[in-house]
Design a protein around this motif. Structure first.
Motif, short mmCIF file in Angstrom:
data_model
loop_
_atom_site.label_atom_id
_atom_site.label_comp_id
_atom_site.label_asym_id
_atom_site.label_seq_id
_atom_site.Cartn_x
_atom_site.Cartn_y
_atom_site.Cartn_z
N GLU A 66 -5.05 -9.88 -6.34
CA GLU A 66 -5.89 -9.94 -7.54
C GLU A 66 -6.15 -8.57 -8.15
N ALA A 67 -6.33 -7.57 -7.34
CA ALA A 67 -6.71 -6.24 -7.85
C ALA A 67 -5.48 -5.45 -8.29
N ALA A 68 -5.70 -4.58 -9.26
CA ALA A 68 -4.63 -3.68 -9.70
C ALA A 68 -4.39 -2.64 -8.62
N LEU A 69 -3.15 -2.18 -8.52
CA LEU A 69 -2.83 -1.18 -7.51
C LEU A 69 -3.46 0.15 -7.89
N PRO A 70 -4.16 0.79 -6.96
CA PRO A 70 -4.73 2.11 -7.26
C PRO A 70 -3.65 3.16 -7.36
N ALA A 71 -3.93 4.18 -8.14
CA ALA A 71 -2.96 5.27 -8.31
C ALA A 71 -2.83 6.06 -7.01
N ARG A 72 -1.65 6.55 -6.74
CA ARG A 72 -1.43 7.37 -5.55
C ARG A 72 -1.93 8.80 -5.83
N PRO A 73 -2.58 9.43 -4.85
CA PRO A 73 -3.13 10.76 -5.09
C PRO A 73 -2.07 11.83 -5.29
N TYR A 74 -0.88 11.64 -4.74
CA TYR A 74 0.23 12.56 -4.93
C TYR A 74 1.52 11.76 -4.84
N PRO A 75 2.64 12.26 -5.35
CA PRO A 75 3.85 11.45 -5.48
C PRO A 75 4.37 10.84 -4.17
N GLU A 76 4.28 11.53 -3.05
CA GLU A 76 4.83 11.01 -1.80
C GLU A 76 3.80 10.24 -0.98
N ALA A 77 2.64 9.99 -1.53
CA ALA A 77 1.58 9.30 -0.79
C ALA A 77 1.97 7.85 -0.55
N PRO A 78 1.61 7.32 0.62
CA PRO A 78 1.90 5.90 0.88
C PRO A 78 1.01 5.03 0.00
N PRO A 79 1.43 3.80 -0.26
CA PRO A 79 0.60 2.93 -1.10
C PRO A 79 -0.73 2.63 -0.43
N VAL A 80 -1.74 2.47 -1.23
CA VAL A 80 -3.08 2.17 -0.76
C VAL A 80 -3.29 0.67 -0.84
N VAL A 81 -3.88 0.09 0.20
CA VAL A 81 -4.15 -1.35 0.20
C VAL A 81 -5.38 -1.58 -0.69
N PRO A 82 -5.23 -2.33 -1.79
CA PRO A 82 -6.35 -2.48 -2.73
C PRO A 82 -7.29 -3.62 -2.39
N HIS A 83 -7.24 -4.12 -1.17
CA HIS A 83 -8.11 -5.24 -0.80
C HIS A 83 -8.51 -5.09 0.65
N SER A 84 -9.44 -5.91 1.08
CA SER A 84 -9.87 -5.90 2.46
C SER A 84 -8.78 -6.47 3.35
N VAL A 85 -8.67 -5.97 4.57
CA VAL A 85 -7.67 -6.48 5.49
C VAL A 85 -8.31 -7.34 6.58
N ASP A 86 -9.54 -7.76 6.36
CA ASP A 86 -10.21 -8.63 7.33
C ASP A 86 -9.45 -9.95 7.45
N GLY A 87 -9.16 -10.36 8.66
CA GLY A 87 -8.46 -11.60 8.90
C GLY A 87 -6.95 -11.50 8.76
N LEU A 88 -6.43 -10.37 8.35
CA LEU A 88 -4.98 -10.20 8.16
C LEU A 88 -4.32 -9.48 9.31
N LEU A 89 -5.12 -8.91 10.20
CA LEU A 89 -4.56 -8.14 11.31
C LEU A 89 -4.73 -8.89 12.61
N PRO A 90 -3.90 -8.76 13.55
CA PRO A 90 -2.70 -7.94 13.58
C PRO A 90 -1.54 -8.65 12.90
N ILE A 91 -0.63 -7.86 12.41
CA ILE A 91 0.57 -8.40 11.78
C ILE A 91 1.61 -8.66 12.88
N THR A 92 2.11 -9.87 12.95
CA THR A 92 3.09 -10.24 13.99
C THR A 92 4.33 -10.83 13.32
N ARG A 93 5.34 -11.11 14.11
CA ARG A 93 6.56 -11.70 13.59
C ARG A 93 6.36 -13.15 13.20
N ASP A 94 5.43 -13.81 13.81
CA ASP A 94 5.24 -15.26 13.55
C ASP A 94 4.52 -15.47 12.29
#
Length: 94
Positions: A66-94
């Motif tokens: 839903e949210a717009a992607l925030p701007a990166r602070p510098y060109p090589e910066a990794p993308p910032v997660v624009p939302h809460s990660v509650d309930g999404l972790l841990p990430i598994t193969r299944d």
């Protein structure tokens, strides 16, 4: 044997005369360094012992996608997660 004793005495005599005529330049002890102010130690040019003011980050209430992607602070910066990660972790193969 006498020549050797004479040579040793002459050498010691010249050594003593050379040391006696040499002027000793006694330098005064360096003065204690002046105290350095806390503001001069840091690149921040503020008191390093005073805690900095940290701006609060507003909580994210948007759902994923839903949210717009925030701007990166510098060109090589990794993308910032624009939302809460509650309930999404841990990430598994299944």
């Amino acid at each position: 044997m006498i020549d050797r004793k004479l040579l040793v005495v002459a050498t010691l005599g010249f050594g003593l005369v050379a040391c006696a005529t040499q002027q000793s330049a006694v330098e005064p002890a360096p003065a204690a360094p002046a105290e350095i102010a806390d503001e001069a130690i840091s690149l921040r040019q503020t008191d390093v012992l005073k805690p900095g003011i940290v701006q609060a980050v507003p909580p994210v209430s948007a759902e994923p996608g839903e949210a717009a992607l925030p701007a990166r602070p510098y060109p090589e910066a990794p993308p910032v997660v624009p939302h809460s990660v509650d309930g999404l972790l841990p990430i598994t193969r299944d």
